[in-house]
Each structure stands twice: as structure tokens, then as C-alpha cells.
Design an enzyme around this catalytic site. Structure first.
Site, PDB file in Angstrom:
ATOM      1  CE  LYS A 101      -6.949   7.144  -1.204  1.00 39.50           C
ATOM      2  NZ  LYS A 101      -6.732   5.404   0.009  1.00 39.50           N
TER       3      LYS A 101
ATOM      4  NE  ARG B 267      -1.026   9.267   2.892  1.00 37.59           N
ATOM      5  CZ  ARG B 267      -1.559   8.592   1.500  1.00 37.59           C
ATOM      6  NH1 ARG B 267      -1.977   9.244   0.170  1.00 37.59           N
ATOM      7  NH2 ARG B 267      -1.522   7.341   1.378  1.00 37.59           N
TER       8      ARG B 267
ATOM      9  NE  ARG C  34      -2.251  -2.102  -2.684  1.00 33.93           N
ATOM     10  CZ  ARG C  34      -2.592  -0.981  -2.372  1.00 33.93           C
ATOM     11  NH1 ARG C  34      -3.029   0.136  -2.409  1.00 33.93           N
ATOM     12  NH2 ARG C  34      -2.075  -0.511  -1.328  1.00 33.93           N
TER      13      ARG C  34
ATOM     14  NE  ARG D   8       1.127  -0.161  -3.239  1.00 34.51           N
ATOM     15  CZ  ARG D   8       0.352   1.014  -2.681  1.00 34.51           C
ATOM     16  NH1 ARG D   8      -0.190   1.632  -3.523  1.00 34.51           N
ATOM     17  NH2 ARG D   8       0.355   1.641  -1.498  1.00 34.51           N
TER      18      ARG D   8
ATOM     19  NE  ARG E 141      -0.177   1.693   3.332  1.00 33.83           N
ATOM     20  CZ  ARG E 141      -0.402   0.918   2.682  1.00 33.83           C
ATOM     21  NH1 ARG E 141      -0.105  -0.248   2.271  1.00 33.83           N
ATOM     22  NH2 ARG E 141      -1.184   1.129   1.598  1.00 33.83           N
TER      23      ARG E 141
HETATM   24  P1  AP5 Z   1      -6.452  -0.255  -4.494  1.00 31.64           P
HETATM   25  O1  AP5 Z   1      -7.642   0.844  -4.967  1.00 31.64           O
HETATM   26  O2  AP5 Z   1      -5.563   0.054  -4.335  1.00 31.64           O
HETATM   27  O3  AP5 Z   1      -6.972   1.372  -3.271  1.00 31.64           O
HETATM   28  P2  AP5 Z   1      -5.776   2.891  -2.372  1.00 31.64           P
HETATM   29  O4  AP5 Z   1      -7.364   3.260  -1.811  1.00 31.64           O
HETATM   30  O5  AP5 Z   1      -5.716   3.590  -3.719  1.00 31.64           O
HETATM   31  O6  AP5 Z   1      -4.681   2.243  -1.620  1.00 31.64           O
HETATM   32  P3  AP5 Z   1      -3.726   2.981  -1.292  1.00 31.64           P
HETATM   33  O7  AP5 Z   1      -2.961   1.839  -0.654  1.00 31.64           O
HETATM   34  O8  AP5 Z   1      -3.138   2.426  -2.805  1.00 31.64           O
HETATM   35  O9  AP5 Z   1      -3.738   4.566  -0.641  1.00 31.64           O
HETATM   36  P4  AP5 Z   1      -2.959   4.514   0.189  1.00 31.64           P
HETATM   37  O10 AP5 Z   1      -3.494   6.074   0.501  1.00 31.64           O
HETATM   38  O11 AP5 Z   1      -2.161   3.929   1.309  1.00 31.64           O
HETATM   39  O12 AP5 Z   1      -1.494   4.767  -0.881  1.00 31.64           O
HETATM   40  P5  AP5 Z   1      -0.511   5.859  -1.978  1.00 31.64           P
HETATM   41  O13 AP5 Z   1       0.107   4.591  -2.769  1.00 31.64           O
HETATM   42  O14 AP5 Z   1      -1.101   6.838  -1.892  1.00 31.64           O
HETATM   43  O15 AP5 Z   1      -8.007  -1.134  -3.669  1.00 31.64           O
HETATM   44  C1  AP5 Z   1      -7.209  -1.803  -2.684  1.00 31.64           C
HETATM   45  C2  AP5 Z   1      -7.077  -2.919  -2.698  1.00 31.64           C
HETATM   46  O16 AP5 Z   1      -8.689  -3.989  -2.573  1.00 31.64           O
HETATM   47  C3  AP5 Z   1      -7.138  -4.136  -4.770  1.00 31.64           C
HETATM   48  O17 AP5 Z   1      -5.977  -5.485  -4.451  1.00 31.64           O
HETATM   49  C4  AP5 Z   1      -7.863  -3.959  -5.206  1.00 31.64           C
HETATM   50  O18 AP5 Z   1      -8.312  -4.238  -6.287  1.00 31.64           O
HETATM   51  C5  AP5 Z   1      -9.125  -4.091  -3.810  1.00 31.64           C
HETATM   52  N1  AP5 Z   1     -10.264  -3.527  -3.755  1.00 31.64           N
HETATM   53  C6  AP5 Z   1     -10.300  -1.803  -4.449  1.00 31.64           C
HETATM   54  N2  AP5 Z   1     -11.615  -1.566  -4.334  1.00 31.64           N
HETATM   55  C7  AP5 Z   1     -12.253  -2.420  -3.983  1.00 31.64           C
HETATM   56  C8  AP5 Z   1     -14.543  -2.666  -3.647  1.00 31.64           C
HETATM   57  N3  AP5 Z   1     -15.064  -2.219  -3.934  1.00 31.64           N
HETATM   58  N4  AP5 Z   1     -14.060  -4.444  -3.579  1.00 31.64           N
HETATM   59  C9  AP5 Z   1     -13.673  -5.204  -2.824  1.00 31.64           C
HETATM   60  N5  AP5 Z   1     -11.724  -5.537  -3.050  1.00 31.64           N
HETATM   61  C10 AP5 Z   1     -11.495  -3.982  -4.530  1.00 31.64           C
HETATM   62  O19 AP5 Z   1       0.399   5.886  -0.129  1.00 31.64           O
HETATM   63  C11 AP5 Z   1       1.992   5.235  -0.903  1.00 31.64           C
HETATM   64  C12 AP5 Z   1       2.523   5.689   0.959  1.00 31.64           C
HETATM   65  O20 AP5 Z   1       3.191   6.935   0.033  1.00 31.64           O
HETATM   66  C13 AP5 Z   1       2.147   5.935   1.877  1.00 31.64           C
HETATM   67  O21 AP5 Z   1       1.866   5.403   2.756  1.00 31.64           O
HETATM   68  C14 AP5 Z   1       2.896   7.403   2.633  1.00 31.64           C
HETATM   69  O22 AP5 Z   1       4.995   6.692   2.629  1.00 31.64           O
HETATM   70  C15 AP5 Z   1       3.296   7.929   0.790  1.00 31.64           C
HETATM   71  N6  AP5 Z   1       2.277   8.637   0.002  1.00 31.64           N
HETATM   72  C16 AP5 Z   1       1.617   8.653  -0.903  1.00 31.64           C
HETATM   73  N7  AP5 Z   1       0.630  10.427  -0.189  1.00 31.64           N
HETATM   74  C17 AP5 Z   1       1.604  11.263   0.295  1.00 31.64           C
HETATM   75  C18 AP5 Z   1       1.154  12.157   0.591  1.00 31.64           C
HETATM   76  N8  AP5 Z   1       0.022  12.757   0.541  1.00 31.64           N
HETATM   77  N9  AP5 Z   1       1.530  12.845   1.886  1.00 31.64           N
HETATM   78  C19 AP5 Z   1       2.649  12.191   2.544  1.00 31.64           C
HETATM   79  N10 AP5 Z   1       3.166  10.878   1.556  1.00 31.64           N
HETATM   80  C20 AP5 Z   1       2.607  10.272   0.704  1.00 31.64           C
END
Ligand code: AP5
Length: 206
Positions: free
Chosen positions: A15, A89, A128, A154, A165
Site C-alpha cells: 500500500k 482498519r 523490508r 521497522r 499483525r
Molecule cells: P509496503 O509498501 O511497505 O507495504 P504496506 O502495505 O504499506 O505495509 P505496512 O506494513 O506499512 O502496512 P501496515 O498496514 O501493517 O502498517 P502501518 O504502517 O499502516 O511494502 C512492504 C515491502 O514489500 C517493502 O519492502 C516493499 O519494498 C516490498 N514491496 C512492495 N510492493 C512489492 C511488490 N509488488 N513486489 C515485491 N515487493 C514489494 O501500521 C503500523 C501500525 O500502526 C499498526 O500495526 C497499528 O499498531 C498502527 N496503526 C496504523 N493505522 C492504524 C489504524 N487505522 N487503526 C489502529 N492502529 C493503526
């Protein structure tokens, strides 16, 4: 009217990677609740202190905190095309957004679901790496950082936290798929393809 998109999908589905490209090439603004929370943790703000424990454990931060953050940020983005990355979420977050958007003259355009299997997510998250200076995201195998760029892992990309997660995603976030399907807002992309192919699919949906 300015566009409002939601990127929905499991952790590591890509994403953030795709949102960054839409920011660079199409002028969107990315609103990532994860990035906002990590910044707060880094700066040791009140929000950061409250959120850290949940994030390190792979759990969701309480809805009321997250909803208040989004409400505040959206006020400053009048007229801009936005991507909500990582929000909503939970069903209560989605219901809060439904109330919030009309009050600021917006409506939800599309929800893009990043469809991918758990085992691929685990490969992506364990490899990552992030450049802490620019926030750019890399992968040790699929997209290695350029020479000279120092990257970090991270805290929540450790194996046991990744599993938690994913569990939380299936329990608390996956019900949103049905929620947005019923509203005819859901569009699915095959997120297991290459970044370029996924980007093209997203553009065709938009
Ligand atoms: P990447 O693009 O980083 O993936 P992502 O979907 O953005 O993953 P995140 O881990 O950031 O999402 P998340 O939803 O768990 O975490 P968030 O920060 O929102 O890609 C991942 C890897 O794959 C990278 O290395 C990339 O290079 C590679 N890649 C990408 N596309 C590729 C492809 N097509 N092919 C091959 N490789 C590829 O949340 C973190 C924490 O914050 C949560 O756990 C929670 O505690 C809190 N939080 C955040 N939002 C909320 C909410 N709304 N409510 C409650 N808690 C929340």
C-alpha cells in the site's frame, strides 16, 4: 470534487509503495496513519507514548485516538486528492469516516483492496528496509536500497510481530471488505504482482 481513496489490505501488501508513486506522479497526498504514529513515537509526543506499546505488539491503536488524528489532518487537505493508507482498519473507524467526509465536503470515491497471500506478506515484511531520512521503502531482495543509503528495519517487522499483525488484520480489518463491497466501492487489485504491474492495475481502476 477532490478525490478520496482508501488503500485497504494486509500489512506488507504494498500500500505504502503504491501510494508513494501516486504522490510522486499524480499529485495525490498520502495520509498514512502508520507513518503519523511512527513520527509521533520518534518525537516522543503524548500520542507517541500512548501508541508505542500497541504498535510494538502488532495490535491496533484504539479507535478514538486514530479517528481524532484523521479528523484533524483532513481539515488541512481541502481540495487535495487524498489516499487514506492504513485507515480505516476497523468497522467503527469506517463508520466514523462515513460521518466525517460529508461534513468536510468530501465523498468516498473508491476503496482499493490489495489482494495477497499471507506467505508473500511475510517475505515482504521480513525483507523490508526503510530510509529513515526520506521515508522511502526498500526490500533487501525485490528493491534493494542504492549504495550509500543507510536503511533500518521497522520494530514491528520482526517475525513474531508480523504474525500478530496478520492475525489482527484477518480479525479486525478484513470485515471491511464486505462493508465496502455492500456500498459498491470495492475494487480489487492483484498485489502479488510486480510493483509496476500493480501500479498499472491501480491506474486502470482509477
Ligand atoms: P509496503 O509498501 O511497505 O507495504 P504496506 O502495505 O504499506 O505495509 P505496512 O506494513 O506499512 O502496512 P501496515 O498496514 O501493517 O502498517 P502501518 O504502517 O499502516 O511494502 C512492504 C515491502 O514489500 C517493502 O519492502 C516493499 O519494498 C516490498 N514491496 C512492495 N510492493 C512489492 C511488490 N509488488 N513486489 C515485491 N515487493 C514489494 O501500521 C503500523 C501500525 O500502526 C499498526 O500495526 C497499528 O499498531 C498502527 N496503526 C496504523 N493505522 C492504524 C489504524 N487505522 N487503526 C489502529 N492502529 C493503526
Amino acid at each position: 470534487m477532490a478525490k478520496t481513496l482508501i488503500f485497504l489490505g494486509p500489512p506488507g501488501a504494498g500500500k505504502g509503495t503504491q501510494a508513494q508513486r501516486l504522490v510522486e506522479e499524480k499529485g495525490f497526498v498520502q495520509l498514512s496513519t502508520g507513518d503519523i504514529l511512527r513520527e509521533a513515537v520518534k518525537n516522543r509526543t503524548e500520542l507517541g507514548k500512548k501508541a508505542k506499546e500497541y504498535m510494538d505488539a502488532g495490535k491496533l491503536v484504539p479507535d478514538d485516538l486514530i479517528i481524532a488524528i484523521i479528523e484533524e489532518k483532513l481539515k488541512d487537505l481541502e481540495g487535495k486528492d487524498i489516499i487514506l493508507d492504513g485507515f480505516p482498519r476497523t468497522i467503527p473507524q469506517a463508520e466514523a469516516l462515513d460521518k466525517m467526509l460529508p461534513s468536510i465536503g468530501r465523498s468516498l470515491d473508491k476503496v482499493i483492496l490489495f489482494d495477497i497471500e499471507d506467505k508473500e506478506v511475510i517475505r515482504r515484511l521480513s525483507g523490508r528496509r526503510v530510509d529513515p531520512k526520506t521515508g522511502k521503502v526498500y526490500h533487501v531482495e525485490f528493491n534493494p536500497p542504492p549504495e550509500g543509503v543507510e536503511v533500518i528495519q521497522r520494530d514491528d517487522d520482526k517475525e513474531e510481530v508480523i504474525k500478530k499483525r496478520l492475525e489482527v488484520y484477518h480479525q479486525q480489518t478484513a470485515p471491511l471488505v464486505e462493508y465496502y463491497k455492500k456500498k459498491n466501492k470495492l475494487f480489487v487489485v492483484n498485489a502479488s504482482k510486480s510493483p509496476e504491474e500493480v501500479y498499472k492495475e491501480i491506474l486502470s481502476v482509477l
